[in-house]
Design a protein around this motif. Sequence first.
Motif, PDB file in Angstrom:
ATOM      1  N   VAL A 459       6.869 -27.849  45.421  1.00 51.25           N
ATOM      2  CA  VAL A 459       6.319 -29.190  45.280  1.00 51.25           C
ATOM      3  C   VAL A 459       4.951 -29.223  45.971  1.00 51.25           C
ATOM      4  CG1 VAL A 459       7.640 -30.002  47.301  1.00 51.25           C
ATOM      5  CG2 VAL A 459       6.644 -31.662  45.712  1.00 51.25           C
ATOM      6  N   LEU A 460       3.954 -29.667  45.232  1.00 52.15           N
ATOM      7  CA  LEU A 460       2.590 -29.804  45.766  1.00 52.15           C
ATOM      8  C   LEU A 460       2.452 -31.198  46.362  1.00 52.15           C
ATOM      9  CD1 LEU A 460       0.860 -27.254  45.321  1.00 52.15           C
ATOM     10  CD2 LEU A 460       2.496 -27.557  43.467  1.00 52.15           C
ATOM     11  N   VAL A 461       2.266 -31.259  47.677  1.00 52.01           N
ATOM     12  CA  VAL A 461       2.287 -32.528  48.398  1.00 52.01           C
ATOM     13  C   VAL A 461       0.864 -32.916  48.775  1.00 52.01           C
ATOM     14  CG1 VAL A 461       3.231 -33.782  50.367  1.00 52.01           C
ATOM     15  CG2 VAL A 461       4.567 -31.953  49.299  1.00 52.01           C
ATOM     16  N   ASP A 462       0.320 -33.890  48.070  1.00 51.82           N
ATOM     17  CA  ASP A 462      -1.018 -34.398  48.403  1.00 51.82           C
ATOM     18  C   ASP A 462      -1.043 -35.923  48.471  1.00 51.82           C
ATOM     19  OD1 ASP A 462      -0.762 -34.984  45.734  1.00 51.82           O
ATOM     20  OD2 ASP A 462      -2.540 -33.890  45.081  1.00 51.82           O
ATOM     21  N   THR A 463       0.135 -36.541  48.428  1.00 48.27           N
ATOM     22  CA  THR A 463       0.304 -37.994  48.564  1.00 48.27           C
ATOM     23  C   THR A 463      -0.605 -38.779  47.621  1.00 48.27           C
ATOM     24  OG1 THR A 463      -1.280 -38.212  50.407  1.00 48.27           O
ATOM     25  CG2 THR A 463       1.019 -37.739  50.977  1.00 48.27           C
ATOM     26  N   SER A 464      -0.721 -38.277  46.396  1.00 45.84           N
ATOM     27  CA  SER A 464      -1.567 -38.957  45.421  1.00 45.84           C
ATOM     28  C   SER A 464      -1.173 -38.546  44.009  1.00 45.84           C
ATOM     29  CB  SER A 464      -3.043 -38.595  45.653  1.00 45.84           C
ATOM     30  OG  SER A 464      -3.878 -39.172  44.670  1.00 45.84           O
ATOM     31  N   LEU A 465      -1.375 -39.458  43.072  1.00 42.76           N
ATOM     32  CA  LEU A 465      -1.303 -39.090  41.658  1.00 42.76           C
ATOM     33  C   LEU A 465      -2.656 -38.454  41.321  1.00 42.76           C
ATOM     34  CD1 LEU A 465       0.327 -42.344  40.210  1.00 42.76           C
ATOM     35  CD2 LEU A 465       1.467 -40.172  40.683  1.00 42.76           C
ATOM     36  N   ALA A 466      -2.767 -37.153  41.630  1.00 41.26           N
ATOM     37  CA  ALA A 466      -4.072 -36.505  41.681  1.00 41.26           C
ATOM     38  C   ALA A 466      -4.835 -36.565  40.370  1.00 41.26           C
ATOM     39  CB  ALA A 466      -3.891 -35.051  42.118  1.00 41.26           C
ATOM     40  N   LEU A 467      -4.144 -36.356  39.249  1.00 36.41           N
ATOM     41  CA  LEU A 467      -4.840 -36.339  37.970  1.00 36.41           C
ATOM     42  C   LEU A 467      -5.352 -37.731  37.615  1.00 36.41           C
ATOM     43  CD1 LEU A 467      -5.686 -34.637  35.545  1.00 36.41           C
ATOM     44  CD2 LEU A 467      -3.468 -35.146  34.495  1.00 36.41           C
ATOM     45  N   ILE A 468      -4.555 -38.754  37.897  1.00 38.38           N
ATOM     46  CA  ILE A 468      -4.976 -40.131  37.591  1.00 38.38           C
ATOM     47  C   ILE A 468      -6.106 -40.553  38.522  1.00 38.38           C
ATOM     48  CG2 ILE A 468      -4.195 -42.508  37.284  1.00 38.38           C
ATOM     49  CD1 ILE A 468      -2.980 -40.375  35.384  1.00 38.38           C
ATOM     50  N   GLU A 469      -5.995 -40.167  39.792  1.00 44.66           N
ATOM     51  CA  GLU A 469      -7.062 -40.490  40.752  1.00 44.66           C
ATOM     52  C   GLU A 469      -8.371 -39.832  40.333  1.00 44.66           C
ATOM     53  OE1 GLU A 469      -9.786 -40.119  44.019  1.00 44.66           O
ATOM     54  OE2 GLU A 469      -8.702 -38.412  43.136  1.00 44.66           O
ATOM     55  N   LEU A 470      -8.298 -38.596  39.846  1.00 47.67           N
ATOM     56  CA  LEU A 470      -9.493 -37.895  39.378  1.00 47.67           C
ATOM     57  C   LEU A 470     -10.106 -38.620  38.183  1.00 47.67           C
ATOM     58  CD1 LEU A 470     -11.341 -35.406  39.579  1.00 47.67           C
ATOM     59  CD2 LEU A 470      -9.709 -34.188  38.132  1.00 47.67           C
ATOM     60  N   GLN A 472      -9.801 -41.798  37.552  1.00 46.34           N
ATOM     61  CA  GLN A 472     -10.395 -43.030  38.064  1.00 46.34           C
ATOM     62  C   GLN A 472     -11.816 -42.782  38.547  1.00 46.34           C
ATOM     63  OE1 GLN A 472      -7.630 -44.401  41.086  1.00 46.34           O
ATOM     64  NE2 GLN A 472      -6.803 -45.992  39.738  1.00 46.34           N
ATOM     65  N   ARG A 473     -11.997 -41.733  39.353  1.00 48.93           N
ATOM     66  CA  ARG A 473     -13.325 -41.433  39.891  1.00 48.93           C
ATOM     67  C   ARG A 473     -14.299 -41.049  38.787  1.00 48.93           C
ATOM     68  NH1 ARG A 473     -13.359 -36.944  43.112  1.00 48.93           N
ATOM     69  NH2 ARG A 473     -11.117 -36.549  43.049  1.00 48.93           N
ATOM     70  N   ASN A 474     -13.819 -40.237  37.840  1.00 46.34           N
ATOM     71  CA  ASN A 474     -14.715 -39.801  36.761  1.00 46.34           C
ATOM     72  C   ASN A 474     -15.191 -40.959  35.894  1.00 46.34           C
ATOM     73  OD1 ASN A 474     -14.561 -37.162  37.600  1.00 46.34           O
ATOM     74  ND2 ASN A 474     -13.053 -36.542  36.069  1.00 46.34           N
ATOM     75  N   SER A 475     -14.382 -42.022  35.827  1.00 44.70           N
ATOM     76  CA  SER A 475     -14.783 -43.201  35.048  1.00 44.70           C
ATOM     77  C   SER A 475     -15.347 -44.298  35.941  1.00 44.70           C
ATOM     78  CB  SER A 475     -13.589 -43.732  34.252  1.00 44.70           C
ATOM     79  OG  SER A 475     -12.517 -44.070  35.115  1.00 44.70           O
ATOM     80  N   GLN A 476     -15.638 -43.943  37.197  1.00 46.62           N
ATOM     81  CA  GLN A 476     -16.257 -44.850  38.166  1.00 46.62           C
ATOM     82  C   GLN A 476     -15.440 -46.131  38.362  1.00 46.62           C
ATOM     83  OE1 GLN A 476     -20.291 -45.228  36.611  1.00 46.62           O
ATOM     84  NE2 GLN A 476     -20.971 -43.484  37.836  1.00 46.62           N
ATOM     85  N   ARG A 477     -14.130 -45.933  38.457  1.00 45.62           N
ATOM     86  CA  ARG A 477     -13.230 -47.055  38.718  1.00 45.62           C
ATOM     87  C   ARG A 477     -12.750 -46.995  40.165  1.00 45.62           C
ATOM     88  NH1 ARG A 477     -11.813 -49.260  33.774  1.00 45.62           N
ATOM     89  NH2 ARG A 477     -12.230 -47.895  31.976  1.00 45.62           N
ATOM     90  N   PRO A 478     -12.311 -48.123  40.708  1.00 43.46           N
ATOM     91  CA  PRO A 478     -11.834 -48.128  42.091  1.00 43.46           C
ATOM     92  C   PRO A 478     -10.502 -47.402  42.233  1.00 43.46           C
ATOM     93  CG  PRO A 478     -11.474 -50.274  41.083  1.00 43.46           C
ATOM     94  CD  PRO A 478     -12.294 -49.474  40.106  1.00 43.46           C
ATOM     95  N   ASN A 479     -10.199 -46.981  43.430  1.00 39.36           N
ATOM     96  CA  ASN A 479      -8.934 -46.324  43.747  1.00 39.36           C
ATOM     97  C   ASN A 479      -7.841 -47.395  43.813  1.00 39.36           C
ATOM     98  OD1 ASN A 479      -6.760 -45.466  45.762  1.00 39.36           O
ATOM     99  ND2 ASN A 479      -7.831 -43.538  45.453  1.00 39.36           N
ATOM    100  N   VAL A 480      -7.013 -47.436  42.791  1.00 34.79           N
ATOM    101  CA  VAL A 480      -5.958 -48.456  42.710  1.00 34.79           C
ATOM    102  C   VAL A 480      -4.658 -47.800  42.259  1.00 34.79           C
ATOM    103  CG1 VAL A 480      -5.179 -50.585  41.585  1.00 34.79           C
ATOM    104  CG2 VAL A 480      -7.602 -50.286  42.127  1.00 34.79           C
ATOM    105  N   GLY A 481      -3.617 -47.971  43.048  1.00 30.22           N
ATOM    106  CA  GLY A 481      -2.274 -47.606  42.610  1.00 30.22           C
ATOM    107  C   GLY A 481      -2.009 -46.127  42.440  1.00 30.22           C
ATOM    108  N   VAL A 482      -2.723 -45.269  43.161  1.00 31.59           N
ATOM    109  CA  VAL A 482      -2.514 -43.834  42.981  1.00 31.59           C
ATOM    110  C   VAL A 482      -2.134 -43.107  44.275  1.00 31.59           C
ATOM    111  CG1 VAL A 482      -3.997 -43.618  40.958  1.00 31.59           C
ATOM    112  CG2 VAL A 482      -5.003 -43.403  43.241  1.00 31.59           C
TER     113      VAL A 482
END
Length: 538
Positions: A459-470, A472-482
């Motif tokens: 299990v890769l533990v990074d406390t984030s929905l990493a692909l969705i968070e990425l 979000q950033r690529n589309s210049q959206r705020p960090n929400v719910g990830v």
Amino acid sequence: MTTGADIIAQKLHGAGCRHAFGIPGGEVLALMQALDEAGLKFVLVKHENAGGFMAEGGWHADGAPGVLLATLGPGAANAINVVANAWQDRVPLIFLTGCVDQAEAESYTHQVFDHQQLLRPIVKASFSARLGALDVMMEKALAIALDGQPGPVHIDVPIKVAETVTSEAWSSKFRSSPAASAPASGSDLDTALELFAKAERPIAIAGVDAVNEGASQAIAEFCRTYKIPLVTSYKGKGLLDENDPLALGGAGLSPKADGHLLPLINQSDCILSLGYDPIEMRINWRNPWPSDAPVIDVTPVLRTHGMHEGAVTLRSAVEPALNLLAEARDTTASSWSGGEPAAVRKDLAEAFAPEQSGWGPGTAFHVLRDVMPENTVATADSGAHRILVSQIWRCTGPRQMLQSSALCTMGCAVPLAMGHRLVDQMAPVIAFVGDAGLEMCLGELSTLRDLKIPVIICVLVDTSLALIELKQRNSQRPNVGVDFGETDFPAIAAAYGGYGVWVESAEVLRQEAEAALDRNGFTLLACRIAQRSYDGAF
């Protein structure tokens, strides 16, 4: 005395089914008993979704259709995700649901709704079991599930049908056997033969249909004979041993990999599409070549995806088509005289090398591939880790990397691994999953404990929905719910009767993975990585 449930169960046994997965309810007790008496071991799971993925894992191991059992109402509704996955990922799944008798349903509404109406859009067929027609119904259900592109078939079984003694004539044998079709003679075949005979830069793309047809040996021999590089979908990994110089690995989700592979494909003067279904691919595989590109599409079914076009389509199984194509080309003909595929293979290896820092998800995947035996079966949950591990993990044969590559659903990796290990009992199995994906199916760790099978979970533990968070950033959206808190997975593993350990270095991971191979129970390797570890990785 033979009941309706007995006929259903015996027909499944005759088709090679030896396991059934699910959660019981009062409406399926006769079915459960019949399955057990017919020789299908019933495996109790904690969620119908996991039961369906375990059934798929078993199918990859022994080739028999998976069997999932659910009670009426919430049991049937809980399985919607895994049934949709079987539909999109081409998995033969017999989904048995219990239901009340029709007359009773007219005046009794508790937990009652139309299972067939709910399921019809995501199954190849839906049947309502009827006394006197159970033998023919089961023949149809199994044949449909296995024919062409495999898929799920639903059977709604009323209580009285399951429990009533019947004098219906029936056979325990499954009589249907789909035949491999060959290309029809005519202008399409002539065009294909001419294209392949003259090609100086042929390349092949193979996918899930080639895997389901068992075409690995035919493809490997064909590619080696004519020196044809092979790209596969993620489901097609291992159709050609990925250690072979001609193997260019999996494609479909990684922009970095596509940046190397798509230009090479567009240099080709003969693109062989071998059982390749673009349902597995991301959007930049839509129209990846011009509409008049020299593509020979070998397909067992009518393709209606609209993702791309080509010069010619051969409606055929892969192996018969390759046999005909082979007759048109000299084995001494040159192929890619400039060495371009070898250069791309080298570039891909460098692009997905371990992190220079010495630790990260890429390093973890490289270490585990080095430690685990060649015949290991890996499963991958959806998420950023899946894209990266699918590029790094090399398979020596087909069905050595299992995942949801069309529906791309989370919560599949652990039960896929469990089902395969339960049925195969020989090949080591490792599941790659993110922390959020594992938390979707933590209850199945108790199933894993009860089955007493040695599955390894990374299990890769990074406390984030990493692909969705990425995204979000690529589309210049705020960090929400990830983002979310860290779970003590080693403690959870211990609570469920397994072994768990935190891992934060390549050295510790190597030691713990080697020890896991000798352990009787399950092992959970909690690999702690930094947030945003996947930036630029794929």
